[in-house]
Design a protein around this motif. Structure first.
Motif: not given
Length: 187
Positions: A12-14, A53-59
């Motif tokens: 998570v979020d590496v 691989h769970a990663v934060e992404r915003h538009r």
């Protein structure tokens, strides 16, 4: 006859935002989780276990409800949202899940994907224990997976909240285990 447990790893979020000095989400001690996460990842790669691989992404340029609580961060294509160091996906058993909230399961297809792969247990590692790890463990449990959190492979800049979160995860949702036990589950 019950199927044997199949375990996947969720990192998570590496991403640079947490692990590169100078970014607003970096905190002292975060680097302590890097080697434990590498041990988990390497065990999964050797055995052929799925690595998510769970990663934060915003538009970029679009409204996001999260901006009401947090400053704008982790935009698609931005350096802070890129994978840190050697943690980019590598190999046929690795995939990426983009998340817009704390949980890797909320509003993503992660539960569907893992159920289709016959996964029954998830080892969850990364940052931060009291936010994204806890939310991911809770939603893993709600989605029918056994969440396992290796104590050494997660931490927070709020240690008292991290400890409370680990206690709740172990008591109500899954298991908090030593790193060696989690490595064995992935081997």
């Amino acid at each position: 006859m019950a199927k044997p447990d199949k375990t996947a790893l969720i990192l998570v979020d590496v991403i640079n935002s947490f692990f590169e000095v100078g970014h607003p989400n970096h905190y002292p001690g975060v680097e302590d989780v890097l080697e434990p996460m590498r041990a988990l990842r390497d065990a999964a790669r050797r055995s052929g276990a799925i690595v998510v691989h769970a990663v934060e992404r915003h538009r970029k340029g679009f409204e996001d409800f999260e901006w009401r609580k947090l400053p704008i961060h982790h935009l698609e294509g931005a350096h802070d949202a890129a994978f840190f160091d050697d943690f980019a996906p590598h190999g046929p058993n690795e995939t990426v899940v983009y998340k817009r909230r704390f949980s890797a399961f909320f509003a993503t297809d992660l539960a569907l994907f893992l159920h289709e792969q016959n996964v029954t247990r998830v080892v969850i590692a990364g940052v931060k224990t009291n936010v994204c790890i806890r939310a991911t463990a809770q939603d893993a449990f709600a989605s029918g997976f056994e969440p396992v959190v290796p104590r050494e492979a997660t931490n927070s800049n709020r240690p008292h909240l991290a400890e409370a979160s680990l206690e709740d995860i172990d008591r109500y949702m899954g298991r908090v285990v030593p790193l060696d036990e989690a490595v064995e589950l992935l081997s």
